[in-house]
Motif scaffolding. Structure first.
Motif, PDB file in Angstrom:
ATOM      1  N   LYS B 261       0.873  -1.166   0.000  1.00 50.25           N
ATOM      2  CA  LYS B 261       0.000   0.000   0.000  1.00 50.25           C
ATOM      3  C   LYS B 261       0.910   1.216   0.000  1.00 50.25           C
ATOM      4  CE  LYS B 261      -3.789   0.627   2.797  1.00 50.25           C
ATOM      5  NZ  LYS B 261      -4.406   0.417   4.107  1.00 50.25           N
ATOM      6  N   GLN B 399     -13.328   9.979  -3.030  1.00 49.76           N
ATOM      7  CA  GLN B 399     -13.993   8.763  -2.571  1.00 49.76           C
ATOM      8  C   GLN B 399     -14.090   7.738  -3.698  1.00 49.76           C
ATOM      9  OE1 GLN B 399     -14.822  11.826  -2.008  1.00 49.76           O
ATOM     10  NE2 GLN B 399     -15.606  12.151   0.056  1.00 49.76           N
ATOM     11  N   ASP B 406      -8.307   1.655  -2.893  1.00 49.96           N
ATOM     12  CA  ASP B 406      -8.254   1.159  -1.513  1.00 49.96           C
ATOM     13  C   ASP B 406      -9.155  -0.054  -1.280  1.00 49.96           C
ATOM     14  OD1 ASP B 406      -6.629   3.288  -1.117  1.00 49.96           O
ATOM     15  OD2 ASP B 406      -8.138   4.547  -0.149  1.00 49.96           O
ATOM     16  N   VAL B 407     -10.097  -0.289  -2.181  1.00 47.28           N
ATOM     17  CA  VAL B 407     -11.024  -1.405  -1.968  1.00 47.28           C
ATOM     18  C   VAL B 407     -10.907  -2.443  -3.087  1.00 47.28           C
ATOM     19  CG1 VAL B 407     -13.445  -2.071  -1.787  1.00 47.28           C
ATOM     20  CG2 VAL B 407     -12.640  -0.010  -0.642  1.00 47.28           C
ATOM     21  N   PRO B 410      -6.994  -3.706  -3.980  1.00 42.01           N
ATOM     22  CA  PRO B 410      -6.393  -4.509  -2.900  1.00 42.01           C
ATOM     23  C   PRO B 410      -7.128  -5.826  -2.646  1.00 42.01           C
ATOM     24  CG  PRO B 410      -6.639  -2.239  -2.202  1.00 42.01           C
ATOM     25  CD  PRO B 410      -7.330  -2.361  -3.516  1.00 42.01           C
ATOM     26  N   GLN B 411      -8.447  -5.839  -2.886  1.00 45.30           N
ATOM     27  CA  GLN B 411      -9.160  -7.112  -2.694  1.00 45.30           C
ATOM     28  C   GLN B 411      -8.611  -8.178  -3.632  1.00 45.30           C
ATOM     29  OE1 GLN B 411     -13.409  -7.085  -2.663  1.00 45.30           O
ATOM     30  NE2 GLN B 411     -13.534  -5.810  -0.835  1.00 45.30           N
ATOM     31  N   GLN B 414      -4.272  -8.181  -2.716  1.00 46.71           N
ATOM     32  CA  GLN B 414      -3.789  -8.618  -1.414  1.00 46.71           C
ATOM     33  C   GLN B 414      -4.633  -9.722  -0.793  1.00 46.71           C
ATOM     34  OE1 GLN B 414      -3.249  -4.982   0.833  1.00 46.71           O
ATOM     35  NE2 GLN B 414      -2.067  -4.160  -0.864  1.00 46.71           N
ATOM     36  N   GLN B 415      -5.928  -9.732  -1.132  1.00 46.55           N
ATOM     37  CA  GLN B 415      -6.781 -10.741  -0.523  1.00 46.55           C
ATOM     38  C   GLN B 415      -7.102 -11.875  -1.476  1.00 46.55           C
ATOM     39  OE1 GLN B 415     -10.012  -8.196   0.907  1.00 46.55           O
ATOM     40  NE2 GLN B 415      -8.946  -8.002   2.854  1.00 46.55           N
ATOM     41  N   LYS B 417      -9.005 -12.116  -4.077  1.00 46.74           N
ATOM     42  CA  LYS B 417     -10.376 -12.341  -4.543  1.00 46.74           C
ATOM     43  C   LYS B 417     -10.426 -12.279  -6.057  1.00 46.74           C
ATOM     44  CE  LYS B 417     -12.652 -10.751  -0.398  1.00 46.74           C
ATOM     45  NZ  LYS B 417     -13.564  -9.819   0.235  1.00 46.74           N
ATOM     46  N   GLN B 428     -19.970  -0.914  -5.429  1.00 50.61           N
ATOM     47  CA  GLN B 428     -20.861  -0.795  -4.272  1.00 50.61           C
ATOM     48  C   GLN B 428     -20.363   0.305  -3.333  1.00 50.61           C
ATOM     49  OE1 GLN B 428     -20.824  -4.186  -1.747  1.00 50.61           O
ATOM     50  NE2 GLN B 428     -22.717  -3.648  -0.691  1.00 50.61           N
ATOM     51  N   GLU B 429     -19.055   0.345  -3.193  1.00 53.69           N
ATOM     52  CA  GLU B 429     -18.410   1.364  -2.366  1.00 53.69           C
ATOM     53  C   GLU B 429     -18.748   2.767  -2.886  1.00 53.69           C
ATOM     54  OE1 GLU B 429     -16.304   0.332   0.146  1.00 53.69           O
ATOM     55  OE2 GLU B 429     -16.033   2.411   0.755  1.00 53.69           O
TER      56      GLU B 429
END
Lengths: 330, 436
Positions: B261, B399, B406-407, B410-411, B414-415, B417, B428-429
């Motif tokens: 990040k 935003q 940021d959403v 990284p999903q 880093q995650q 998905k 959705q964010e």
């Protein structure tokens, strides 16, 4: 109570007596009236500052927040305030992010509060023995509590670093692969909880210790005479005596857990108000902050605040019920 | 005498002491609030976020020398995400505003459309010439009815910083012209270079720092990203977002990124450890890279042109109508953003001026960065700046961008998905952020 009754009784007696007691000069009626007022009203004057400050900084914001939560208020155009009734609340109830934050708050709350209080109880039990340098140990317990949230959390962020963190370095030593603490749901919640545990365990231990000191020694002596071991004494003497204290710490910790904010915010680094890319550790406090100060929906943020307040009231009610049940049991 | 009576003189003394403290405090506060720098000088206050560098470049001192009746006082909040909400609150309250308020490029449109009336129109101020600024920079701070509420300070044209030593070991060219040619004109060529790097990568290194960095560098090269020219939202289907998303996701899935990040501690540590070979860098990032890479990184970094010209970041300074010393503030704002001062700021702070006239000045034209192998940073960034399209901005820019960087990204990065899930989460964010 006692002070007011004596004054109330004293006043008519002096009027009846009218200054004929033992030849002493009649007390100045004006002065005695002052004295009476002093006794009757100065307690109120002494507590007034608190209530004054509470009204200005507690009650007023509380009510104003409630009023604002019924409106559409955007920080980007604050001049436009529009009545929307319960729309903000309805939106919250239908919002996945809100429920996610509520869930996270609950799980992080349990993950942090339960081990924290158990460890505090154990530590207090150890400190209750005669120890060398007892004061030193007690002060040492309180030092995490005295450090700032920000400083402590920033250090924990370094410890929990994925690539260069010390926790992963230690885990590698025992053959466990590097954990991406921030990205995982459970790993991040455990990490955040550990910060809370580290900060508050000592504080609770001291409260338990104070309560243990108040348990009369003869209870222990009697138990020892009956052949109870240390462990049994702890279970059957110490714990029952500590019940009200435990209840108190549970209430305080629950309130703290509901409002958890600084630790997850700083643990998330830049963009920490989201509590991770999947909001895996976003608490209600962070959700409120994000809605208000990052998305600029002030009305909605107020609704979150009031929801948190209502949740706390609910928890307090449950606690009160439990406390009553406990007292009846005894 | 009763004890009560005896206590009285002491009580009076306490009362007097408290009163004295209160009066003194009020006098001090009053002194601050009046903000006169003594001897009839006007104190002009300026609020900024991060490091603007005016103080460091000695510009305030010089202005005070040129205008003996003016004193300048700067107050800095480190991060814009703390600075901007405070500015909004002060605007709403109509008080607490400083004479000059800096505004980030992502926020200036929101202010210009929703609250433009609360700011002075600086286009009419003495000494302001619209042609001094890059046209797109001027546009960004101009309201629909033609009032310009902010004067452009720096801009963020993007170049590509890369490690010569790592490139050499991976068998890639190292000269900045040759490196620039590797990916000139197309971000996909940048990824191709990344795959080539990965094949022969020095142990423990990866091609770039983060997928979000690639996304930002790419998306800011398109005129219409989240809103089209008619202010209609297009964040779910604009070519800019689609193409940049594809790039970022592909880089992440191909293992070209260090999964970091940006602006976080691990990112800093990775600089120090030389963990990645390239990073998309606006001029304001050079100082950061130098600081975090430390002496060990000297002469290892270099700067090449980015695949496509883009602008990431940059700021404006505004004068709120509620400012205490409006006239003096306007004068100072005009002076600070004039081409000559912007050129000097570049010399000290490496902030690229938003005034093209500065580019021909020796401070910019002849600038070489010794830490980055003597790269002609002035020329590289100025060339990029001229080619940047006029970026269309809209409300809630920060935003919306954050939803991707940021959403969503990284999903995936880093995650782990699937990209579809990351994309839906980002959308959705955004819906949640823009919904009023």
């Amino acid at each position: 109570m006692t002070a007011t009754t004596t004054v109330a009784e004293g006043a008519p007696r002096r009027e009846q007596g009218g200054g004929h007691h033992g030849g002493r000069p009649a007390p100045d009626p004006w002065r005695s009236r002052l004295c009476r007022w002093d006794l009757r009203y100065s307690p109120y004057a002494f507590v007034a500052p608190f209530f004054l400050f509470f009204t200005v900084f507690g009650l007023f914001p509380l009510l104003y927040t409630g009023w604002a939560s019924l409106h559409r208020i955007e920080l980007t155009s604050p001049g436009r305030t529009e009545w929307v009734g319960l729309h903000n609340y309805a939106r919250l109830l239908g919002n996945e992010f809100f429920w996610n934050a509520l869930r996270n708050t609950a799980t992080i709350g349990v993950l942090s509060t339960v081990p924290q209080l158990l460890m505090a109880l154990g530590l207090a039990h150890l400190l209750h023995y005669r120890l060398r340098a007892a004061t030193f140990w007690r002060v040492a317990l309180l030092t995490p509590y005295a450090t700032s949230v920000a400083a402590a959390t920033l250090v924990f962020v370094l410890l929990y670093g994925r690539d260069y963190g010390m926790v992963n370095w230690a885990l590698r030593g025992v053959g466990i692969g590097p954990v991406d603490w921030q990205s995982g749901t459970w790993s991040s919640q455990i990490a955040v909880s550990s910060i809370v545990i580290w900060r508050w365990t000592g504080y609770n231990a001291l409260i338990y210790l104070a309560a243990m000191r108040a348990v009369p020694d003869d209870l222990y002596e009697a138990a020892a005479l009956d052949g109870a071991s240390r462990a049994r004494q702890f279970r059957h003497v110490t714990l029952p005596a500590l019940r009200p204290t435990v209840l108190f710490t549970v209430v305080v910790s629950t309130i703290g857990a509901t409002q958890l904010f600084g630790e997850p915010l700083l643990f998330g680094g830049a963009g920490g108000q989201k509590g991770g890319a999947s909001r895996q550790f976003q608490t209600l406090g962070l959700y409120l902050y994000e809605q208000g100060w990052f998305n600029f929906h002030l009305g909605r943020a107020c609704a979150v605040a009031w929801s948190m307040f209502l949740i706390l009231l609910l928890i307090a009610a449950v606690n009160a019920l439990l406390a009553r049940r406990l007292r009846q049991d005894r | 005498m009763t004890p009560g009576y005896r206590a009285r003189p002491r009580r009076r003394a306490v009362f007097l002491a408290v009163a004295a403290v209160l009066v003194l405090g009020a006098a001090l506060l009053g002194g601050c609030a009046r903000g006169d720098g003594g001897r009839g000088r006007t104190t002009v206050t300026i609020g900024t976020f991060g490091v603007f560098g005016y103080q460091q470049a000695g510009l305030y001192r010089e202005y005070e020398r040129l205008h003996p009746d003016v004193a300048v006082k700067e107050s800095v909040i480190e991060r814009n995400d703390a600075y901007y909400p405070q500015l909004l609150t002060h605007l709403a309250a109509g008080s607490g505003l400083l004479d000059i308020q800096a505004v980030e490029v992502g926020d200036i449109h929101e202010l210009a459309t929703a609250q433009g009336g609360l700011f002075e129109d600086l286009s009419a101020a003495k000494g302001v010439h619209r042609r001094d600024w890059l046209p797109w920079k001027w546009e960004q701070a101009t309201t629909r009815d033609g009032r310009t509420i902010g004067l452009g300070t720096d801009i963020g044209p993007i170049a590509m910083c890369y490690r010569k030593d790592l490139f050499r070991r991976a068998g890639l060219p190292t000269a900045r012209e040759a490196v620039g040619r590797l990916w000139a004109g197309d971000w996909r060529k940048y990824l191709t270079t990344g795959l080539a790097y990965k094949k022969r990568a020095p142990a423990g290194t990866v091609f770039t720092d983060s997928a979000a960095g690639i996304y930002n560098a790419s998306v800011h090269g398109y005129a219409e990203r989240y809103y089209d020219r008619r202010s209609r939202p297009i964040w779910s289907n604009s070519p800019a977002v689609r193409a940049s998303w594809e790039l970022a996701v592909r880089a992440a899935r191909d293992g070209l990124t260090a999964r970091l990040k940006q602006f976080e501690k691990p990112w800093d540590q990775a600089y120090a450890n030389g963990r990645f070979a390239t990073v998309a860098c606006p001029p304001w990032m050079l100082g950061y890279i130098k600081e975090k890479s430390g002496p060990a990184g000297k002469d290892k970094w270099d700067v090449a042109p980015a695949p496509r010209p883009a602008n990431w970041g940059g700021s404006f300074i505004t004068v709120p109508k509620a400012a205490r010393h409006k006239a003096a503030a306007v004068d100072l704002a005009v002076w600070l953003t004039a081409p000559a001062q912007q050129a000097r700021l570049f010399e000290r702070q490496a902030s690229i001026p938003s005034t093209p006239a500065s580019y021909a000045m020796p401070e910019v034209r002849d600038a070489h960065n010794p830490y980055f192998g003597g790269a002609p940073t002035g020329a590289i960034f100025a060339a990029a700046a001229r080619a940047v399209p006029t970026l269309v901005y809209g409300p809630k820019e920060q935003q919306i961008g954050g939803a991707f960087t940021d959403v969503g990204i990284p999903q995936v990065e880093q995650q782990g998905k699937p990209p579809g899930a990351g994309w839906r989460a980002a959308q959705q964010e955004i819906e949640n952020a823009v919904d009023e």
